[in-house]
Design a protein around this motif. Structure first.
Motif, short mmCIF file in Angstrom:
data_model
loop_
_atom_site.label_atom_id
_atom_site.label_comp_id
_atom_site.label_asym_id
_atom_site.label_seq_id
_atom_site.Cartn_x
_atom_site.Cartn_y
_atom_site.Cartn_z
N ASN A 32 7.76 -4.52 -0.56
CA ASN A 32 8.29 -3.53 0.38
C ASN A 32 9.05 -2.43 -0.35
O ASN A 32 9.59 -2.70 -1.42
CB ASN A 32 9.24 -4.21 1.37
CG ASN A 32 8.50 -4.76 2.57
OD1 ASN A 32 7.57 -4.14 3.06
ND2 ASN A 32 8.91 -5.94 3.04
N PRO A 33 9.12 -1.23 0.18
CA PRO A 33 8.52 -0.80 1.44
C PRO A 33 7.00 -0.70 1.37
O PRO A 33 6.33 -0.77 2.39
CB PRO A 33 9.13 0.58 1.67
CG PRO A 33 9.47 1.08 0.31
CD PRO A 33 9.86 -0.14 -0.47
N ILE A 34 6.45 -0.56 0.14
CA ILE A 34 5.00 -0.63 -0.07
C ILE A 34 4.78 -1.37 -1.39
O ILE A 34 5.67 -1.39 -2.25
CB ILE A 34 4.34 0.78 -0.16
CG1 ILE A 34 5.08 1.66 -1.19
CG2 ILE A 34 4.30 1.45 1.21
CD1 ILE A 34 4.37 2.98 -1.45
N PRO A 35 3.60 -2.01 -1.56
CA PRO A 35 3.31 -2.67 -2.84
C PRO A 35 3.49 -1.66 -3.99
O PRO A 35 3.13 -0.49 -3.85
CB PRO A 35 1.86 -3.11 -2.70
CG PRO A 35 1.66 -3.26 -1.23
CD PRO A 35 2.49 -2.19 -0.60
N PHE A 36 4.05 -2.13 -5.09
CA PHE A 36 4.44 -1.21 -6.16
C PHE A 36 3.24 -0.45 -6.75
O PHE A 36 3.37 0.69 -7.18
CB PHE A 36 5.19 -1.96 -7.27
CG PHE A 36 6.50 -2.60 -6.81
CD1 PHE A 36 7.00 -2.40 -5.52
CD2 PHE A 36 7.25 -3.39 -7.68
CE1 PHE A 36 8.20 -2.98 -5.09
CE2 PHE A 36 8.45 -3.97 -7.27
CZ PHE A 36 8.92 -3.77 -5.98
N HIS B 155 12.64 2.16 -7.46
CA HIS B 155 12.43 1.65 -6.11
C HIS B 155 13.36 2.41 -5.14
O HIS B 155 14.55 2.56 -5.42
CB HIS B 155 12.75 0.16 -6.09
CG HIS B 155 12.38 -0.52 -4.81
ND1 HIS B 155 13.18 -0.47 -3.70
CD2 HIS B 155 11.30 -1.25 -4.47
CE1 HIS B 155 12.60 -1.16 -2.71
NE2 HIS B 155 11.45 -1.64 -3.17
N PRO B 156 12.81 2.87 -3.98
CA PRO B 156 13.60 3.72 -3.08
C PRO B 156 14.83 3.02 -2.49
O PRO B 156 15.85 3.67 -2.26
CB PRO B 156 12.60 4.10 -1.99
CG PRO B 156 11.49 3.11 -2.08
CD PRO B 156 11.43 2.70 -3.51
N LEU C 76 -3.55 0.93 4.70
CA LEU C 76 -3.51 -0.54 4.68
C LEU C 76 -4.37 -1.16 5.78
O LEU C 76 -4.37 -2.38 5.94
CB LEU C 76 -2.06 -1.03 4.80
CG LEU C 76 -1.15 -0.68 3.62
CD1 LEU C 76 0.29 -1.04 3.91
CD2 LEU C 76 -1.62 -1.38 2.34
N ALA C 77 -5.13 -0.33 6.51
CA ALA C 77 -6.02 -0.86 7.54
C ALA C 77 -7.14 -1.67 6.89
O ALA C 77 -7.41 -1.53 5.70
CB ALA C 77 -6.59 0.28 8.36
#
Lengths: 350, 350
Positions: free
Chosen positions: A89-93, A167-168, A130-131
């Protein structure tokens, strides 16, 4: 008299050193059967069912007198990466990497910028990316950013990115955000004669750039999604060029397939965190002639990390494997309750 | 006085045992840097350029003071199998297996027997089967005999076959026909911290059944031709079924591709015997930032084994790699001149 004492001391020392010598001569295989002090070894774990079961398991399969004994060479442990060894999270690195690379290229290449998936990247439309069963949009973007590069060029690109990106949420370099309890499990298993493998939906070439430095896992023990490279001689020198051919997605039913392809035998230990790891857990633990161990990292800690299962914000959906855990004997790690510490390292670079 | 002597003896023993203790405590990494007695280690080699060069090479890359020093984890050695570690005549041994399996099935299955490639097998028409850049006919037959079987069923089939089949010329079990000098090279490299890999056009699953027993090479260090398996749950238990999907031919330019896929870094030592190994030799030795070593087994001994290069009876054509050997610094092993002994074991079962 003092000579007598010296003699006895000499004999005693001789005996002791003989013992030390003999112990030292015992090959690593046997040393691995000694039980380290697990409370120290797994120091960032609270006392919990998973920790106790893991230690009991390792003791039993390492004990030559046990009916569960498994020889060193057959002690194979597999670990998912995103959400199991570090966050997703928030998205795969790797998606963060692809976003950065795509963003840079789109600003210089108007044709490239028109592609619907590139548009999705520029709009941070993770739902579109990510669909699909295997995040086909994401794979397309990742492939577009990699194809045509030589393996060395790609490795340099990843290496440069990971050295400066942060990372954010944590404002730390991504490679300093690994889970300390899982790093301890990796070390604990290795000190007991296991070969530890990463088996991830992430790209094998992406992970191999930093897996040894970050986890102590050598490139040949990293199994991931991949397409075939193409061998060419350029300017008299051999190069491997990344392509889109024979794309293999190392996720869900692909994980046992990737394990068989790379290792050729069944693992005995498996750690995952999502339904994407369920087939790998099944392959490791059900009908295995060897005694096996499976566990699921359940993200329950919204303060220290993230809390999600059925409806993750990005990847990491966990419904079926969680529902099946009790029946299959898979241990569920409650991150909030079971981990005294979460992070392996404090930030240093920023 | 005798007490004095005892004391001195005690001290001497203590010292000796201390030394033994310390030596025993040196980790394998360092032990590997000690030079074993190579003349014993490579005892079935005559004194020859390849032997001398290999020993000098290993000494230089294992010496921490040398500019050529290569750390243990990066010492990767790759070996072709057919024609390099064991013979490929009169036909590759996996083809002998496929012939036997096809023959049995054809006698029970008239439809199967009608297939042109099955007909070629029944007529022992190796020319048809070995035609094409990658012996497509052979691959088709091999695939037909494997597809639809579970990995375990296939392993049992190979295991049963190799336990009873014998080589037509030597009347020995196939797995007792390995080359002693190459077995010595495998052991010598491993004792110096190398990981030894098979990289063969043969099927990975075929070789993994016996590679550890025959060569000491574990399944995860066997790279070969393969198709993807399919993961299924049958009667509640996970199985991997062999398919024809994503067939990968680990030959010629496919060898560096297979090496990258499985290992993720360049080898530093490569042994092959045919033009099928040329790309792997190039990838290992040309433009490698590490000092590398490449060698070709040249089949020159028609009395003890077979003599062939440009026009082999089955597989193993050697023209281009031989022509390039001198320019690229690849050592050419003259089997007749360089090997004092050829065979690793004498027949016992027959």
């Amino acid at each position: 008299m003092s000579a007598m004492i010296s003699t006895k001391l000499g004999r005693f020392c001789s005996m002791m050193l003989l013992v030390i010598g003999i112990i030292s001569l015992i090959p690593k295989a046997s040393v691995a059967q000694l039980n380290p002090n697990e409370s120290q070894t797994l120091g960032s774990w609270n006392d919990c069912a998973t920790k106790r079961a893991l230690v009991a398991y390792v003791q039993s399969i390492c004990d030559p007198k046990s009916v569960d004994f498994i020889p060193i060479g057959e002690r194979i442990a597999v670990f998912d990466n995103d959400g199991t060894l570090w966050p997703e999270n928030p998205i795969p690195f790797q998606l963060a990497y692809a976003f950065d690379v795509v963003g840079k290229r789109a600003s210089n290449d108007p044709e490239f910028a028109k592609h619907p998936m590139v548009q999705a990247v520029l709009k941070k439309d993770t739902a579109t990316l990510l669909a699909g069963d295997h995040h086909e949009g994401l794979l397309q973007v990742v492939a577009m950013t990699h194809a045509g590069m030589s393996v060395e060029e790609f490795q340099k690109s990843v290496s440069d990115w990971i050295a400066q990106a942060t990372h954010p949420k944590y404002n730390k370099p991504y490679d300093r955000l690994t889970y300390k309890p899982m790093q301890e499990v990796l070390s604990y298993l290795r000190s007991n004669g296991f070969k530890t493998y990463i088996v991830s939906g992430g790209g094998a070439d992406f992970m191999r750039v930093w897996s040894e430095r970050v986890y102590g896992i050598v490139p040949e023990q990293v199994i991931g999604s991949s397409a075939k490279t193409k061998f060419e001689i350029r300017d008299g020198k051999p190069v491997l060029i990344k392509t889109l051919d024979q794309l293999f997605v190392d996720d869900k039913a692909g994980k046992p397939v990737g394990i068989h392809q790379a290792i050729g035998r069944r693992p005995i230990v498996c750690f995952g965190n999502s339904d994407g790891d369920m087939a790998m857990l099944q392959y490791t633990t059900i009908g295995n002639p060897r005694r096996a161990f499976g566990a699921i990292v359940h993200h329950t800690d919204e303060v220290r990390e993230y809390a999600y299962d059925a409806t993750p914000k990005s990847s990491g959906k966990l419904i079926e494997a969680l529902a099946d855990a009790s029946k299959q004997g898979w241990y569920v790690i409650d991150m909030k309750q079971d981990w005294a510490e979460v992070w392996a390292t404090e930030p240093a670079r920023k």
